[in-house]
Design an enzyme around this catalytic site. Sequence first.
Site, mmCIF file in Angstrom:
data_model
loop_
_atom_site.group_PDB
_atom_site.id
_atom_site.type_symbol
_atom_site.label_atom_id
_atom_site.label_comp_id
_atom_site.label_asym_id
_atom_site.label_seq_id
_atom_site.Cartn_x
_atom_site.Cartn_y
_atom_site.Cartn_z
ATOM 1 N N SER B 150 14.178 -6.828 -8.699
ATOM 2 C CA SER B 150 14.888 -7.852 -7.944
ATOM 3 C C SER B 150 16.233 -7.303 -7.441
ATOM 4 C CB SER B 150 15.074 -9.089 -8.825
ATOM 5 O OG SER B 150 15.420 -10.194 -8.049
ATOM 6 N N ARG B 220 20.715 -23.250 -10.484
ATOM 7 C CA ARG B 220 19.724 -22.514 -11.257
ATOM 8 C C ARG B 220 18.330 -23.121 -11.091
ATOM 9 N NH1 ARG B 220 18.345 -17.666 -13.382
ATOM 10 N NH2 ARG B 220 17.324 -17.856 -15.406
ATOM 11 N N ASP B 316 4.528 -13.070 -5.680
ATOM 12 C CA ASP B 316 5.980 -13.140 -5.506
ATOM 13 C C ASP B 316 6.278 -13.565 -4.064
ATOM 14 O OD1 ASP B 316 8.710 -12.735 -5.246
ATOM 15 O OD2 ASP B 316 8.692 -10.686 -6.014
ATOM 16 N N HIS B 349 7.651 -14.032 -8.795
ATOM 17 C CA HIS B 349 8.717 -13.028 -8.853
ATOM 18 C C HIS B 349 9.036 -12.614 -10.291
ATOM 19 C CE1 HIS B 349 12.243 -10.832 -7.577
ATOM 20 N NE2 HIS B 349 13.018 -11.546 -8.356
ATOM 21 N N ASP B 350 8.995 -13.593 -11.195
ATOM 22 C CA ASP B 350 9.328 -13.322 -12.597
ATOM 23 C C ASP B 350 8.367 -12.351 -13.281
ATOM 24 O OD1 ASP B 350 11.709 -14.468 -13.163
ATOM 25 O OD2 ASP B 350 10.913 -16.281 -14.097
#
Lengths: 195, 371
Positions: B150, B220, B316, B349-350
């Site tokens: 990232s 967040r 992602d 993405h994680d």
Amino acid sequence: MSLRPDLAVIAANVAPGSRVLDIGCGDGELMAALRDKKGVDARGLELDADDVASAVARGLSVVQGDADTDLAGYPDNSFDYAILSQTLQTTRAPDVVLEHLLRIGRHAFVSFPNFAHWRVRASLLWGGRMPVTRLLPVAWYATPNIHHVTIDDFRALLKERGITVEGAWFLSGDQRTSATMANLLAEHAVFLLRR
Amino acid sequence: MTDDQRFGLSRHVTLPGPLRLDGGVLLSPVDIAYETYGTLAPDGSNAILICHALTGDQYVASDHPITGKPGWWTRMVGPGKPIDPARHFIVCANVLGSCMGSSGPATVNPATGQPWAMSFPVITVRDMVRAQAMLLDHLGVGTVTLVGGSMGGMQALSWAATFPDRVTKAVVIASTARHTAQNIAFHEVGRQAIMADPNWRGGDYYGEGDPPAAGLAVARMAAHITYLSEAGLTEKFGRRLQAREAKSFGFDADFQVESYLRHQGLSFTDRFDANSYLYITRAMDYFDLAEEHGGLLANAFKGSRTRFALVSFDTDWLYPTPESRAIVHALNAAGAAVSFVELSSPFGHDAFLLDAPELNRVVDGFLRAAL
């Protein structure tokens, strides 16, 4: 570990220390051999993620990508050789791929299974069935080979596009066969080409 | 070397600088909080700098001092892992602008004796990289392998472009060479949520004991959605209700996914500074490696002898595979040695932070390979 016969032909005819792009490089068997035995700076392109991971794990520079869509990103004359082994017949636009090979590489090696081999002809002629042979081992509905090509077809395309043949090798099983009647007797052809 | 105070866990150094920032400001001194694992080889050949993501920190493989949770990348870093302190000298530093000990809006401006707050200069990814280079100088590290996911991947790319002779290999995971309009848009939602919180007070909240937690939590929550995939959310939560039999016909967290996001937002505020979130998201939004090199990404890597490995994940949508492909094309055009693979994962993405055996296999093979 011995290379597949068509790869062995290519490996034997690549100049030491040259720059090579192997398109459809699988897990990098040929690239590794060229690197280790001939000091070749080899790069690869491969569709299958598992194969790419295997190739990277053996220290090779391989990009996951598709010959039909990703060759356009490579600059002109950036390699001494572009290699396309057993992949031409799986591409959507083989002629476009061939033009890219000769744009990216100063020379190009192309190997493919010959669809005019007598076993194939016999299967169609006498059996009336699409052939399932040693080199074409998968049934028609599952084969990745979507553009079947014969040695004479390939030669005709080369002539039409003004491409020079620098070398040609013909294989039946693991054995070299002669150029005479290759379109009938060779299971497998390897061409070295240039513009 | 074990007595050397420069090496080990929870290290901190104040470097005199000055560090000339892309925005034109000279930053001096420069505080950097970092950790090291393993021992630097006599020839210096085994150094790996791990770059963390937006809300990451230097605790890559040791327990976080606030949350008590294990390091954020113990799946990749540790004994028997691809990045192994038995073989590698591993450095991970809190980025410039962050809030775990490196210079940032929450640290004290020596000129005023007060926290910088919004008077901290706006920084870029390249500024973060230059600060890391100063740290490596301090640690006696010359050439180095860069590894990051990232925003960490952006730093790895920026490293290779800024210090080409220093970077032997670069592993760039789930990353991009520039922030797209959509990336910037999501970040702006987060920044506006923070700034709309009355507790933000123009950034001067450090003395008040009442930080803009609500705004930071919303920021967040919005960002967290971009780290997951639709399929992943459906699998994990679906439309299931949270500890109730029926909808409440109110605005409690009826759905599990709401409860989850609220928890993610709230727990984040315990460990992160709202102003740091503003500064780091800004740095990411400003990131466009091609723009720094005359508009052509390939120019960033011209003549590069760095070996690159890029990995993307198919689910992602924050930094999707085409972003990695654009980098690969630029590296090919520059004649650089590059490997790239798109891995399959349901986690969006994680995925790079989660259990990904294929990622470990690729990174391990790439790091072990001779140059």
